[in-house]
Scaffold this motif. Structure first.
Motif, PDB file in Angstrom:
ATOM      1  N   THR A  44     -27.683  54.679  42.307  1.00 41.03           N
ATOM      2  CA  THR A  44     -27.773  54.994  40.884  1.00 41.03           C
ATOM      3  C   THR A  44     -28.958  55.924  40.683  1.00 41.03           C
ATOM      4  N   SER A  63     -23.984  55.920  38.625  1.00 42.15           N
ATOM      5  CA  SER A  63     -23.851  55.018  39.773  1.00 42.15           C
ATOM      6  C   SER A  63     -22.628  55.460  40.552  1.00 42.15           C
ATOM      7  N   THR A  75     -19.625  55.800  37.706  1.00 40.71           N
ATOM      8  CA  THR A  75     -19.688  55.639  36.262  1.00 40.71           C
ATOM      9  C   THR A  75     -21.034  56.152  35.792  1.00 40.71           C
ATOM     10  N   PHE A  77     -24.228  56.332  32.707  1.00 35.56           N
ATOM     11  CA  PHE A  77     -24.974  55.551  31.719  1.00 35.56           C
ATOM     12  C   PHE A  77     -25.895  56.482  30.941  1.00 35.56           C
ATOM     13  N   GLU A  82     -29.693  50.890  30.943  1.00 35.72           N
ATOM     14  CA  GLU A  82     -28.251  50.713  31.143  1.00 35.72           C
ATOM     15  C   GLU A  82     -27.880  50.978  32.597  1.00 35.72           C
ATOM     16  N   ALA A  83     -28.525  51.973  33.203  1.00 37.12           N
ATOM     17  CA  ALA A  83     -28.259  52.303  34.604  1.00 37.12           C
ATOM     18  C   ALA A  83     -28.676  51.158  35.526  1.00 37.12           C
ATOM     19  N   GLY A  86     -26.118  48.404  35.008  1.00 39.42           N
ATOM     20  CA  GLY A  86     -24.854  48.821  35.599  1.00 39.42           C
ATOM     21  C   GLY A  86     -24.885  48.757  37.116  1.00 39.42           C
ATOM     22  N   HIS A  87     -25.998  49.142  37.697  1.00 44.08           N
ATOM     23  CA  HIS A  87     -26.150  49.078  39.148  1.00 44.08           C
ATOM     24  C   HIS A  87     -26.030  47.632  39.638  1.00 44.08           C
ATOM     25  N   LEU A  89     -24.547  45.165  38.143  1.00 45.65           N
ATOM     26  CA  LEU A  89     -23.161  44.726  37.950  1.00 45.65           C
ATOM     27  C   LEU A  89     -22.263  45.278  39.058  1.00 45.65           C
ATOM     28  N   PHE A  90     -22.423  46.559  39.402  1.00 48.65           N
ATOM     29  CA  PHE A  90     -21.650  47.149  40.499  1.00 48.65           C
ATOM     30  C   PHE A  90     -21.847  46.327  41.771  1.00 48.65           C
TER      31      PHE A  90
END
Length: 110
Positions: A44, A63, A75, A77, A82-83, A86-87, A89-90
């Motif tokens: 990311t 990411s 995806t 961000f 948020e990044a 998101g990272h 979550l990935f």
């Protein structure tokens, strides 16, 4: 021309091309990089070469998955926070998926 760069984990604008170039010399663009036990990697990062209006800019962070069943998935961000989320979550979801696929393969081999 407006240049978009990262300063203190925030996306900011500048008219100064030299400030923008100098800001992009440093390796402070990586939000996170994770290598999973399976060999899959998730990276990311902030995009270094953004030019445009900050108001029009969406998705300055990306990411991307390298390897594994979701190779190439990416995806974007809007913020560092948020990044980061998101990272994480990935990583969690890819590990779950890889474990599920491994279990199905083992069950199919029996």
């Amino acid at each position: 021309m407006r240049y978009v760069m990262l300063r203190d984990k925030k996306i900011v604008e500048t008219d100064d091309m030299y400030e923008w170039m100098k800001a992009n010399e440093f390796p402070n663009k990586r939000v996170a990089r994770t290598a999973l036990p399976s060999g899959t990697e998730i990276s990311t990062d902030f995009f270094k070469c953004l030019i445009g209006k900050l108001d029009d800019l969406k998705g300055g962070f990306e990411s991307m998955v390298f390897g594994g069943p979701l190779d190439g998935l990416r995806t974007r961000f809007d913020t560092w926070e948020e990044a980061e989320a998101g990272h994480t979550l990935f990583c969690t979801e890819i590990q779950r998926l890889e474990a599920e696929l491994k279990q199905k393969a083992e069950e199919g081999a029996k």
